[in-house]
Motif scaffolding. Structure first.
Motif, mmCIF file in Angstrom:
data_model
loop_
_atom_site.group_PDB
_atom_site.id
_atom_site.type_symbol
_atom_site.label_atom_id
_atom_site.label_comp_id
_atom_site.label_asym_id
_atom_site.label_seq_id
_atom_site.Cartn_x
_atom_site.Cartn_y
_atom_site.Cartn_z
ATOM 1 N N LYS A 336 0.838 -1.204 0.000
ATOM 2 C CA LYS A 336 0.000 0.000 0.000
ATOM 3 C C LYS A 336 0.871 1.253 0.000
ATOM 4 C CE LYS A 336 -2.089 1.373 3.774
ATOM 5 N NZ LYS A 336 -3.053 1.436 4.879
ATOM 6 N N ILE A 337 1.919 1.262 0.811
ATOM 7 C CA ILE A 337 2.837 2.399 0.861
ATOM 8 C C ILE A 337 3.567 2.534 -0.469
ATOM 9 C CG2 ILE A 337 4.876 3.348 2.002
ATOM 10 C CD1 ILE A 337 2.334 3.530 3.640
ATOM 11 N N CYS A 338 3.918 1.398 -1.075
ATOM 12 C CA CYS A 338 4.572 1.429 -2.394
ATOM 13 C C CYS A 338 3.667 2.103 -3.422
ATOM 14 C CB CYS A 338 4.911 0.014 -2.850
ATOM 15 S SG CYS A 338 6.161 -0.831 -1.859
ATOM 16 N N VAL A 339 2.386 1.735 -3.426
ATOM 17 C CA VAL A 339 1.449 2.300 -4.396
ATOM 18 C C VAL A 339 1.292 3.800 -4.170
ATOM 19 C CG1 VAL A 339 -0.955 2.308 -5.163
ATOM 20 C CG2 VAL A 339 0.210 0.135 -4.738
ATOM 21 N N VAL A 340 1.137 4.195 -2.916
ATOM 22 C CA VAL A 340 0.945 5.622 -2.609
ATOM 23 C C VAL A 340 2.179 6.421 -3.006
ATOM 24 C CG1 VAL A 340 0.623 7.289 -0.749
ATOM 25 C CG2 VAL A 340 -0.694 5.167 -0.753
ATOM 26 N N LEU A 341 3.367 5.954 -2.590
ATOM 27 C CA LEU A 341 4.604 6.703 -2.851
ATOM 28 C C LEU A 341 4.901 6.782 -4.348
ATOM 29 C CD1 LEU A 341 7.125 8.147 -1.818
ATOM 30 C CD2 LEU A 341 8.249 5.920 -1.650
ATOM 31 N N LEU A 342 4.877 5.652 -5.032
ATOM 32 C CA LEU A 342 5.214 5.646 -6.457
ATOM 33 C C LEU A 342 4.199 6.424 -7.284
ATOM 34 C CD1 LEU A 342 7.166 3.412 -5.433
ATOM 35 C CD2 LEU A 342 6.815 2.272 -7.622
ATOM 36 N N SER A 343 2.922 6.357 -6.913
ATOM 37 C CA SER A 343 1.903 7.103 -7.653
ATOM 38 C C SER A 343 2.087 8.602 -7.469
ATOM 39 C CB SER A 343 0.507 6.683 -7.195
ATOM 40 O OG SER A 343 0.290 5.299 -7.445
ATOM 41 N N LEU A 344 2.369 9.016 -6.239
ATOM 42 C CA LEU A 344 2.588 10.443 -5.985
ATOM 43 C C LEU A 344 3.831 10.952 -6.721
ATOM 44 C CD1 LEU A 344 1.755 10.808 -2.172
ATOM 45 C CD2 LEU A 344 0.425 11.638 -4.121
ATOM 46 N N LEU A 345 4.891 10.151 -6.731
ATOM 47 C CA LEU A 345 6.114 10.574 -7.413
ATOM 48 C C LEU A 345 5.927 10.576 -8.928
ATOM 49 C CD1 LEU A 345 8.853 8.833 -5.243
ATOM 50 C CD2 LEU A 345 8.204 11.247 -5.297
ATOM 51 N N LEU A 346 5.060 9.696 -9.433
ATOM 52 C CA LEU A 346 4.739 9.734 -10.854
ATOM 53 C C LEU A 346 4.027 11.039 -11.198
ATOM 54 C CD1 LEU A 346 4.345 8.587 -13.691
ATOM 55 C CD2 LEU A 346 2.362 7.330 -12.843
ATOM 56 N N LEU A 347 3.041 11.417 -10.382
ATOM 57 C CA LEU A 347 2.349 12.694 -10.598
ATOM 58 C C LEU A 347 3.310 13.865 -10.452
ATOM 59 C CD1 LEU A 347 -0.986 12.010 -8.645
ATOM 60 C CD2 LEU A 347 -0.612 11.929 -11.134
ATOM 61 N N TYR A 348 4.198 13.777 -9.483
ATOM 62 C CA TYR A 348 5.222 14.807 -9.261
ATOM 63 C C TYR A 348 6.094 14.966 -10.500
ATOM 64 C CZ TYR A 348 9.874 16.231 -7.429
ATOM 65 O OH TYR A 348 11.086 16.812 -7.228
ATOM 66 N N ASP A 349 6.532 13.850 -11.050
ATOM 67 C CA ASP A 349 7.402 13.871 -12.228
ATOM 68 C C ASP A 349 6.679 14.477 -13.433
ATOM 69 O OD1 ASP A 349 9.974 13.366 -13.090
ATOM 70 O OD2 ASP A 349 9.492 11.406 -13.918
ATOM 71 N N VAL A 350 5.462 14.012 -13.685
ATOM 72 C CA VAL A 350 4.698 14.484 -14.843
ATOM 73 C C VAL A 350 4.354 15.962 -14.703
ATOM 74 C CG1 VAL A 350 2.513 14.257 -16.063
ATOM 75 C CG2 VAL A 350 3.774 12.207 -15.399
ATOM 76 N N PHE A 351 3.960 16.384 -13.498
ATOM 77 C CA PHE A 351 3.581 17.792 -13.301
ATOM 78 C C PHE A 351 4.763 18.723 -13.550
ATOM 79 C CE2 PHE A 351 3.395 21.526 -10.522
ATOM 80 C CZ PHE A 351 2.227 22.113 -10.966
ATOM 81 N N PHE A 352 5.904 18.415 -12.948
ATOM 82 C CA PHE A 352 7.043 19.326 -13.056
ATOM 83 C C PHE A 352 7.749 19.240 -14.407
ATOM 84 C CE2 PHE A 352 6.670 19.435 -8.400
ATOM 85 C CZ PHE A 352 6.773 20.808 -8.202
ATOM 86 N N VAL A 353 7.455 18.201 -15.198
ATOM 87 C CA VAL A 353 8.037 18.111 -16.544
ATOM 88 C C VAL A 353 7.092 18.672 -17.595
ATOM 89 C CG1 VAL A 353 8.794 16.526 -18.358
ATOM 90 C CG2 VAL A 353 9.558 16.167 -16.021
ATOM 91 N N PHE A 354 5.811 18.283 -17.560
ATOM 92 C CA PHE A 354 4.888 18.611 -18.641
ATOM 93 C C PHE A 354 3.980 19.812 -18.351
ATOM 94 C CE2 PHE A 354 5.368 13.918 -19.614
ATOM 95 C CZ PHE A 354 6.169 14.141 -20.719
ATOM 96 N N ILE A 355 3.663 20.058 -17.078
ATOM 97 C CA ILE A 355 2.699 21.115 -16.753
ATOM 98 C C ILE A 355 3.391 22.446 -16.475
ATOM 99 C CG2 ILE A 355 0.783 21.771 -15.251
ATOM 100 C CD1 ILE A 355 0.288 19.308 -17.008
ATOM 101 N N THR A 356 4.496 22.413 -15.769
ATOM 102 C CA THR A 356 5.144 23.678 -15.379
ATOM 103 C C THR A 356 5.635 24.528 -16.548
ATOM 104 O OG1 THR A 356 7.241 22.470 -14.992
ATOM 105 C CG2 THR A 356 5.797 22.876 -13.089
ATOM 106 N N PRO A 357 5.918 23.985 -17.760
ATOM 107 C CA PRO A 357 6.270 24.892 -18.861
ATOM 108 C C PRO A 357 5.191 25.926 -19.162
ATOM 109 C CG PRO A 357 6.909 22.665 -19.424
ATOM 110 C CD PRO A 357 6.136 22.583 -18.141
ATOM 111 N N PHE A 358 3.923 25.611 -18.851
ATOM 112 C CA PHE A 358 2.845 26.571 -19.069
ATOM 113 C C PHE A 358 2.784 27.628 -17.969
ATOM 114 C CE2 PHE A 358 1.481 22.546 -21.023
ATOM 115 C CZ PHE A 358 1.270 22.974 -22.319
#
Length: 536
Positions: A336-358
């Protein structure tokens, strides 16, 4: 203090990028000697010959006294059938090229005192330019004039580099070996802890003595990721100050990690400690020598960190040691902790790579800007657009949280600067934490075939291969977690479901550290210490 160091480093390790360049070579000779220089062209606009033998040789005419925005003052007889060098400025590249064509020039070189950028034009102008067009450094032209005062012959060519550079295979090998060894080491430590517990030692003390830290609360995971986001934003705004703090922390942490890794290897092969006593204090000769070697390696890297030719070897060595030690000492208590941590870090990665340029003024993602540094404009340009300084620049400090391997196909022709394939530590550590959990779960369930560990490692390999495939097809760097997290999480869940162990896999085991807010998994009235004849 060690926990703070870990948080700071982990907050900036999820940074990776891939450099894609369009450099070419200007070959200048006088018949007996030659010299080659870096030029930048747009191969989709004005392609160049792939080899020097296939490149046409033209006399080179220096007209840097003009910007060539029009034909005023230029004698067509002087430039007809020749390669022409003019200065950059005042008008578009396409306009200079059209004027050069009108005058009868066969090639146009634009000398720059600022940066070399990939030439581009409006869509309507592309079809009008029929001659090769490239940018060169003005200082290179002045040097060539001094070397060949009696006249210069120029040839332009762009050696083709293989799409799949061998450096990618090296990066893949380093990442897979690090994740596999880190996961195996974590499982071996868990086995030793349980064996010590079975032999009469306390399970909780064994865990504490090993120096391991466990993430067991979803709330703590949320706080951890939120702090990482805050650290990344601070790095974006205060990069020039914080980068030196990160470098210092990396030197300390990687030296300590390298010591731990090498010490474990020496223990495994049975190397003697050979203790000596000085002033009533006992010292291990092996530990002292090993510490001196590890500190020396970290210091050498710190002093020569901007030397591209060879320092990447030490950076990768220290990086592998850091990741291995991280995977050994940081554990996730359940799936459960693995799912929570990895999912949050995936969102973190995608947000700061793809969303922040806007959201940023320059249209560059916060993660890329922090990963490459605010001065690395050449590497931050999008797609195949690049910028190269026209004058020597002071070294630009970069965060040491990536594996770097030079592109071997371009090794012999690094006139424009060395090119590297890069993989962030986060793309190793984040899925590696799940691999480590799978390895420990195999120990808890006495799995002789290590089915969870092996299947998760295979999923990591497939995820890395897909990452590189998408990167090569798109021509742009990719956030690897976008592929690695789904591959590893789904594979681990499928294996647990097929084996009928999802409940245990999701909740962890009864001897893991428990969140005091949760209901205890041990039977009522039992302590968390071992009882005789029973393993923890």
């Amino acid at each position: 203090m060690e926990g703070v160091f870990r948080l700071v480093l982990v907050s900036v390790v999820f940074l990776s990028s891939q450099i894609s360049c369009q450099e070419a070579i200007l070959h200048i000779s006088n018949g007996s000697t030659y010299r080659e220089y870096c030029i930048v062209h747009n191969h989709s606009w004005t392609p160049l010959s792939p080899t020097l033998d296939a490149a046409t040789q033209y006399p080179l005419v220096n007209l840097t006294w003009t910007l060539l925005c029009d034909a005023t003052g230029v004698n067509p007889d002087v430039v007809k059938g020749k390669a022409l060098v003019v200065m950059r400025g005042d008008c578009d590249f396409s306009q200079k090229a059209i004027v050069a064509q009108f005058l009868g020039a066969t090639t146009l070189l634009i000398a720059s005192n600022t940066t070399l950028i990939t030439p581009s034009a409006n869509d309507s102008e592309y079809s009008k330019v029929k001659i090769p067009l490239a940018l060169m450094r003005y200082r290179d032209l002045k040097e060539a004039q001094q070397l060949f005062p009696e006249g210069m012959q120029a040839q332009l060519y762009a050696p083709p580099y293989p799409t799949i550079d061998p450096s990618i295979a090296v990066i893949l090998f380093l990442s897979v070996v690090t994740v596999s060894l880190g996961g195996y080491w974590s499982g071996a430590c868990e086995r030793d802890r349980l064996n010590g517990c079975t032999e009469g030692g306390g399970g909780s003390e064994g865990k504490a003595d090993s120096g391991e830290l466990s993430l067991y609360s979803p709330l703590k995971v949320f706080i951890f990721v939120a702090m990482m986001c805050g650290m990344l934003v601070l790095m974006y705004y205060f990069y020039n100050i914080l980068v030196y703090i990160i470098i210092a922390i990396f030197c300390l942490a990687s030296a300590s990690a390298l010591f731990g890794c090498l010490d474990a290897v020496l223990d495994k092969i049975g190397c003697s400690l050979l203790s000596v006593t000085v002033l009533n204090k006992s010292f291990s000769v092996r530990s002292v020598l090993l510490a001196a070697v590890c500190i020396s390696i970290a210091v050498v890297w710190g002093v020569y960190r901007n030397e591209d030719r060879w320092i990447w070897i030490l950076q990768d060595l220290l990086g592998v040691a850091f990741c291995l030690n991280f995977l050994r000492t940081i554990s996730l208590s359940n799936f459960k902790i693995c799912v929570v941590l990895l999912s949050l870090l995936l969102l973190y990665d995608v947000f700061f790579v793809f969303i922040t340029p806007f959201l940023t003024k320059n249209g560059v993602s916060i993660m890329v800007q922090v990963a490459l540094g605010p001065d690395a404009s050449a590497e931050k340009t999008q797609g195949n657009m690049v910028e190269i300084p026209a004058e020597p620049q002071p070294p630009s400090e970069k965060l040491p949280v990536v594996m770097r391997v030079p592109r071997f196909s371009a090794w012999a022709q690094n006139l424009c600067g060395m090119q590297f394939s890069i993989l962030g530590f986060g793309d190793i550590i984040v899925p590696g934490l799940l691999v480590a959990y799978c390895s420990r779960f195999d120990v808890w369930t006495n799995s002789s075939k290590k089915i969870y560990f092996v299947s998760c490692c295979i999923a990591y390999v497939l995820g890395m291969i897909l990452t590189f495939a998408v990167m090569l097809l798109s021509g742009m760097g990719q956030p690897a977690l976008l592929y690695l997290v789904p591959f590893t999480l789904i594979t681990s869940a499928v294996v647990a479901a097929c084996r009928g162990e999802m409940k245990q896999f999701w909740a962890g085991t009864t001897y893991e550290v428990l969140d005091p807010t949760r209901e205890r998994l041990l039977p009522e009235g039992r302590s968390e210490r071992c009882v005789e004849g029973e393993s923890c």
